[in-house]
Every structure is written in C-alpha cells, then in structure tokens.
Motif scaffolding. Structure first.
Motif, PDB file in Angstrom:
ATOM      1  N   VAL A  98       0.854  -1.185   0.000  1.00 41.53           N
ATOM      2  CA  VAL A  98       0.000   0.000   0.000  1.00 41.53           C
ATOM      3  C   VAL A  98       0.890   1.235   0.000  1.00 41.53           C
ATOM      4  O   VAL A  98       1.746   1.391   0.878  1.00 41.53           O
ATOM      5  N   CYS A  99       0.687   2.119  -0.971  1.00 39.69           N
ATOM      6  CA  CYS A  99       1.465   3.349  -1.028  1.00 39.69           C
ATOM      7  C   CYS A  99       0.977   4.309   0.050  1.00 39.69           C
ATOM      8  O   CYS A  99      -0.221   4.588   0.155  1.00 39.69           O
ATOM      9  N   GLY A 100       1.918   4.824   0.836  1.00 38.39           N
ATOM     10  CA  GLY A 100       1.568   5.748   1.910  1.00 38.39           C
ATOM     11  C   GLY A 100       2.164   7.127   1.749  1.00 38.39           C
ATOM     12  O   GLY A 100       2.178   7.906   2.710  1.00 38.39           O
ATOM     13  N   THR A 101       2.661   7.457   0.542  1.00 34.59           N
ATOM     14  CA  THR A 101       3.234   8.782   0.324  1.00 34.59           C
ATOM     15  C   THR A 101       2.109   9.821   0.220  1.00 34.59           C
ATOM     16  O   THR A 101       0.938   9.479   0.095  1.00 34.59           O
ATOM     17  N   THR A 102       2.484  11.101   0.265  1.00 32.78           N
ATOM     18  CA  THR A 102       1.531  12.191   0.445  1.00 32.78           C
ATOM     19  C   THR A 102       0.346  12.149  -0.522  1.00 32.78           C
ATOM     20  O   THR A 102      -0.806  12.248  -0.087  1.00 32.78           O
ATOM     21  N   PRO A 103       0.531  12.027  -1.865  1.00 36.02           N
ATOM     22  CA  PRO A 103      -0.651  12.029  -2.744  1.00 36.02           C
ATOM     23  C   PRO A 103      -1.640  10.925  -2.404  1.00 36.02           C
ATOM     24  O   PRO A 103      -2.854  11.163  -2.361  1.00 36.02           O
ATOM     25  N   CYS A 104      -1.144   9.716  -2.173  1.00 36.99           N
ATOM     26  CA  CYS A 104      -2.050   8.616  -1.828  1.00 36.99           C
ATOM     27  C   CYS A 104      -2.653   8.814  -0.435  1.00 36.99           C
ATOM     28  O   CYS A 104      -3.822   8.481  -0.200  1.00 36.99           O
ATOM     29  N   MET A 105      -1.867   9.363   0.490  1.00 33.77           N
ATOM     30  CA  MET A 105      -2.391   9.596   1.837  1.00 33.77           C
ATOM     31  C   MET A 105      -3.540  10.602   1.797  1.00 33.77           C
ATOM     32  O   MET A 105      -4.544  10.450   2.506  1.00 33.77           O
ATOM     33  N   LEU A 106      -3.400  11.638   0.959  1.00 41.79           N
ATOM     34  CA  LEU A 106      -4.457  12.635   0.848  1.00 41.79           C
ATOM     35  C   LEU A 106      -5.705  12.069   0.179  1.00 41.79           C
ATOM     36  O   LEU A 106      -6.804  12.617   0.361  1.00 41.79           O
ATOM     37  N   ARG A 107      -5.543  10.998  -0.578  1.00 41.86           N
ATOM     38  CA  ARG A 107      -6.672  10.427  -1.312  1.00 41.86           C
ATOM     39  C   ARG A 107      -7.254   9.189  -0.638  1.00 41.86           C
ATOM     40  O   ARG A 107      -8.084   8.508  -1.221  1.00 41.86           O
ATOM     41  N   GLY A 108      -6.805   8.893   0.590  1.00 39.79           N
ATOM     42  CA  GLY A 108      -7.455   7.809   1.319  1.00 39.79           C
ATOM     43  C   GLY A 108      -6.633   6.567   1.540  1.00 39.79           C
ATOM     44  O   GLY A 108      -7.195   5.484   1.732  1.00 39.79           O
ATOM     45  N   ALA A 109      -5.290   6.683   1.520  1.00 39.38           N
ATOM     46  CA  ALA A 109      -4.460   5.489   1.732  1.00 39.38           C
ATOM     47  C   ALA A 109      -4.654   4.904   3.128  1.00 39.38           C
ATOM     48  O   ALA A 109      -4.538   3.683   3.314  1.00 39.38           O
ATOM     49  N   GLU A 110      -4.941   5.749   4.112  1.00 36.54           N
ATOM     50  CA  GLU A 110      -5.142   5.224   5.475  1.00 36.54           C
ATOM     51  C   GLU A 110      -6.344   4.282   5.529  1.00 36.54           C
ATOM     52  O   GLU A 110      -6.329   3.273   6.241  1.00 36.54           O
ATOM     53  N   ASP A 111      -7.381   4.588   4.773  1.00 37.38           N
ATOM     54  CA  ASP A 111      -8.545   3.690   4.744  1.00 37.38           C
ATOM     55  C   ASP A 111      -8.190   2.355   4.094  1.00 37.38           C
ATOM     56  O   ASP A 111      -8.715   1.305   4.497  1.00 37.38           O
ATOM     57  N   LEU A 112      -7.288   2.394   3.092  1.00 33.98           N
ATOM     58  CA  LEU A 112      -6.850   1.135   2.477  1.00 33.98           C
ATOM     59  C   LEU A 112      -6.060   0.291   3.471  1.00 33.98           C
ATOM     60  O   LEU A 112      -6.187  -0.946   3.492  1.00 33.98           O
ATOM     61  N   MET A 113      -5.237   0.941   4.292  1.00 32.32           N
ATOM     62  CA  MET A 113      -4.479   0.187   5.299  1.00 32.32           C
ATOM     63  C   MET A 113      -5.404  -0.424   6.340  1.00 32.32           C
ATOM     64  O   MET A 113      -5.152  -1.544   6.830  1.00 32.32           O
ATOM     65  N   LYS A 114      -6.471   0.275   6.687  1.00 31.36           N
ATOM     66  CA  LYS A 114      -7.438  -0.285   7.637  1.00 31.36           C
ATOM     67  C   LYS A 114      -8.107  -1.529   7.063  1.00 31.36           C
ATOM     68  O   LYS A 114      -8.384  -2.496   7.790  1.00 31.36           O
ATOM     69  N   VAL A 115      -8.343  -1.521   5.745  1.00 32.00           N
ATOM     70  CA  VAL A 115      -8.907  -2.709   5.102  1.00 32.00           C
ATOM     71  C   VAL A 115      -7.934  -3.879   5.214  1.00 32.00           C
ATOM     72  O   VAL A 115      -8.333  -5.020   5.511  1.00 32.00           O
ATOM     73  N   CYS A 116      -6.643  -3.607   4.964  1.00 25.96           N
ATOM     74  CA  CYS A 116      -5.639  -4.676   5.072  1.00 25.96           C
ATOM     75  C   CYS A 116      -5.547  -5.197   6.500  1.00 25.96           C
ATOM     76  O   CYS A 116      -5.415  -6.417   6.727  1.00 25.96           O
ATOM     77  N   GLN A 117      -5.621  -4.310   7.474  1.00 21.69           N
ATOM     78  CA  GLN A 117      -5.577  -4.745   8.866  1.00 21.69           C
ATOM     79  C   GLN A 117      -6.791  -5.598   9.215  1.00 21.69           C
ATOM     80  O   GLN A 117      -6.692  -6.546  10.004  1.00 21.69           O
ATOM     81  N   HIS A 118      -7.926  -5.251   8.636  1.00 18.83           N
ATOM     82  CA  HIS A 118      -9.150  -6.000   8.931  1.00 18.83           C
ATOM     83  C   HIS A 118      -9.200  -7.335   8.188  1.00 18.83           C
ATOM     84  O   HIS A 118      -9.618  -8.363   8.763  1.00 18.83           O
ATOM     85  N   LYS A 119      -8.750  -7.346   6.923  1.00 21.46           N
ATOM     86  CA  LYS A 119      -8.879  -8.549   6.099  1.00 21.46           C
ATOM     87  C   LYS A 119      -7.697  -9.500   6.233  1.00 21.46           C
ATOM     88  O   LYS A 119      -7.856 -10.713   5.981  1.00 21.46           O
ATOM     89  N   ILE A 120      -6.512  -8.972   6.600  1.00 24.65           N
ATOM     90  CA  ILE A 120      -5.308  -9.812   6.601  1.00 24.65           C
ATOM     91  C   ILE A 120      -4.759  -9.960   8.013  1.00 24.65           C
ATOM     92  O   ILE A 120      -4.872 -11.018   8.635  1.00 24.65           O
ATOM     93  N   HIS A 121      -4.119  -8.898   8.518  1.00 28.64           N
ATOM     94  CA  HIS A 121      -3.521  -8.922   9.853  1.00 28.64           C
ATOM     95  C   HIS A 121      -3.311  -7.494  10.305  1.00 28.64           C
ATOM     96  O   HIS A 121      -3.112  -6.590   9.479  1.00 28.64           O
ATOM     97  N   HIS A 122      -3.322  -7.313  11.618  1.00 31.73           N
ATOM     98  CA  HIS A 122      -3.143  -5.960  12.143  1.00 31.73           C
ATOM     99  C   HIS A 122      -1.749  -5.417  11.853  1.00 31.73           C
ATOM    100  O   HIS A 122      -1.571  -4.219  11.611  1.00 31.73           O
ATOM    101  N   ASP A 123      -0.736  -6.272  11.860  1.00 24.82           N
ATOM    102  CA  ASP A 123       0.645  -5.835  11.682  1.00 24.82           C
ATOM    103  C   ASP A 123       1.111  -6.082  10.251  1.00 24.82           C
ATOM    104  O   ASP A 123       0.779  -7.122   9.655  1.00 24.82           O
ATOM    105  N   PRO A 124       1.906  -5.158   9.704  1.00 25.49           N
ATOM    106  CA  PRO A 124       2.457  -5.397   8.368  1.00 25.49           C
ATOM    107  C   PRO A 124       3.466  -6.548   8.391  1.00 25.49           C
ATOM    108  O   PRO A 124       4.085  -6.834   9.418  1.00 25.49           O
TER     109      PRO A 124
END
Length: 312
Positions: A98-124
């Motif tokens: 998951v890209c976490g740099t500024t453009p993606c962060m401004l467009r909702g990257a944090e919500d994508l990480m929450k999906v990964c934490q929910h569907k896969i595992h809490h820790d990377p």
C-alpha cells in the motif's frame, strides 16, 4: 530508511536451486552481458529466485553469488537495499504493498491500510491465518495522479476505494487474482480523465492547406490591384502632418511667395534691425553733449622721456 534484515534461521531453507525452466533462463540472461560484466545480472537473478520461492532466502543469495562469482556481502547489499525484494515469507497468493506517500495519503491510503488490517492482519509483514495473504506500507510507486493505489506482486491497482480493495483481496484469496484487471479501477485509460477526453473533441478543419486549390494569376492580380486601407495608419491632427499645407520641400513656388510676404510684414516687438546705441555714447552726425569732449579735442598724453641722472 528502516533496517532490512534476513528472516530468522528457523524459517530459512537449507539449500536453493533454480528449477529446470529458470536454470535455462538464468544462463541466457547471464550471456546478455559482455565478458567480465556478468555480475550485472544479479538483480534479474534475485528477482527470478523470489518469483520461484515467493521471497529471497539466504540460500538464494549464496546461490546467486556463486553463480556470478561475487562475494556474498555484495549480493546481500543488493537484496537488502531494494524494497522489491522480500526478505521474509509473504503471502503465497498475494502480498499487498500500500502506497503511503503524500498524494495517496491525501486520497485515502489510510482507509486502504485499515482494510488490510481488517482482512489480513493488524501488523504489516504478518501472514494471515492461512498464510496466503500479507501486506506492508511502501513509499511512492509512481502513479500519484491515480492515487490511492496498491501493488500486488508486479501489477498496480489504482483509483481504489476501500470497497474495491476488499473485492480485490477476496479475489486473490480465492485464487482468482488473474481475473482482476490491473491499472485504474474506474472508467479511464491510464491517466486520462474519467469518462474519456474532455478537451480537443471538436474536429477542426484548417483554413488553408497545401492540398487546397491555389488562386489563379488573374485572381492574384485582381487582389493586388486593391489599394491598401488606411485603417492601420495613425490618426494625427497636427498641422505639420496636414497634406493640404504647402512646404518648401513640396511647393517651391508657394515658398517663394511666403518669403516675399514675410519681407513686407512689420517686424515684431522683439526683432531689431540694428543694435541700439549704448547709453552715453554719441550718435553719428549728432552734436556732442554739453560738457563732453569729442575725440578730436581730447588732450593727448605723452610719455615722459627718461634722462640721465640729474636731468628732468
């Protein structure tokens, strides 16, 4: 940059070797480089080893080093420098970056990480219960205009929403990841606007091209006979620019008449034909003033001669 280390010894395999297909590919790849430059194949060989086992093992690093006659530390430096190389076991069906740099962060990257934490595992980097999925946060992946985005193995999935990422994760979990089309997940091609081009859609016909018929000689001559318009000339009302006025340069006869007329005109108050006599001076032909001595009657001064001593 975070420190990247090899996986623990208990998960490291004892040996590594390319399978038959990859062995043929490796030999052909090494031959692409000139003699003495075969070590340039280190990155392709490490990437093919990762594709075969799912991650880069210590045994694979040593195998590539022996294959290219390189010190182990040199191959280890390459493997730990590039984040594309996974140094620990990842999901066998999908590893989501998951890209976490500024453009993606401004467009909702944090919500994508929450999906990964929910569907896969809490820790990377941690595997799910079945060991088929894993995820991590990475830096810019080069599709900022289509943010937010993720990369799964070699394919990029862009213009994501949390709901769309959940569908992609479920498809990979079910072994149907090849059915998901990479690239933008909305109605656009690459980085073009959504819905297609928005500008330059009207057909513009050029006014004239070399393919149009050229005007005839008669038409060209007729067009040249039209006098030029005065619309572009400056409008000046000064007398000097009035073409009706005659000047010495354009009308010598009129200039001569103007000169004669000027001679008959009286002089102005400031003009004088002769210089006026200075105050106190005698005018020629006039008697001298009373008490004044004329030039002829003025006494002449004589210089006294010098005599010898005793004479006067």
């Amino acid at each position: 940059m975070s420190v990247r280390r090899l996986a623990e010894d208990q998960v490291q395999p004892a040996i590594f070797a390319f399978n038959d297909e990859n062995a043929v590919w490796a030999e052909a790849t090494i031959r692409k480089y000139p003699a003495g430059r075969q070590q340039s194949a280190v990155i392709p060989l490490l990437m093919r080893a990762q594709e075969q086992d799912g991650w880069v093992t210590r045994a694979a690093i040593e195998f590539v080093a022996n294959k290219l006659d390189m010190p182990y530390i040199r191959v280890l430096e390459v493997a730990t420098f590039y984040t594309q190389f996974q140094l620990k076991p990842v999901g066998t069906r999908a590893h989501i970056q998951v890209c976490g740099t500024t453009p993606c962060m401004l467009r909702g990257a944090e919500d994508l990480m929450k999906v990964c934490q929910h569907k896969i595992h809490h820790d990377p980097f941690a595997l799910n219960a079945a060991g088929t999925l894993s995820w991590e946060e990475v830096e810019c992946q080069g599709a900022c205009v289509n943010a937010p985005m993720v990369i799964i193995f070699k394919d990029a999935y862009e213009d994501l929403t949390p709901e769309r990422l959940e569908e992609i994760i479920d498809a990979f979990e079910a072994g149907k990841g090849d059915e998901i089309k990479p690239g933008p997940q909305i109605d656009r091609i690459f980085s073009a606007p959504e819905g297609g081009p928005q500008t330059l859609n009207d057909e513009i016909k050029p006014v004239r091209t070399n393919l149009d018929p050229q005007p005839s000689a008669e038409e060209t001559a007729a067009a040249a006979s039209v006098p030029p318009a005065d619309a572009g000339r400056p409008k000046d009302t000064a007398p000097e620019t009035d073409p009706k006025l005659k000047t010495p340069a354009t009308a010598p006869a009129a200039a001569a008449e103007n000169a004669k007329a000027a001679e008959t005109q009286p002089l102005s108050g400031t003009a004088k034909s002769k210089s006026a006599p200075k105050a106190g001076s005698a005018v020629e032909g006039a008697p001298p003033e009373e008490g004044a001595v004329s030039g002829d009657l003025k006494p002449k001064r004589t210089r006294r001669k010098t005599t010898t001593e005793g004479e006067s």
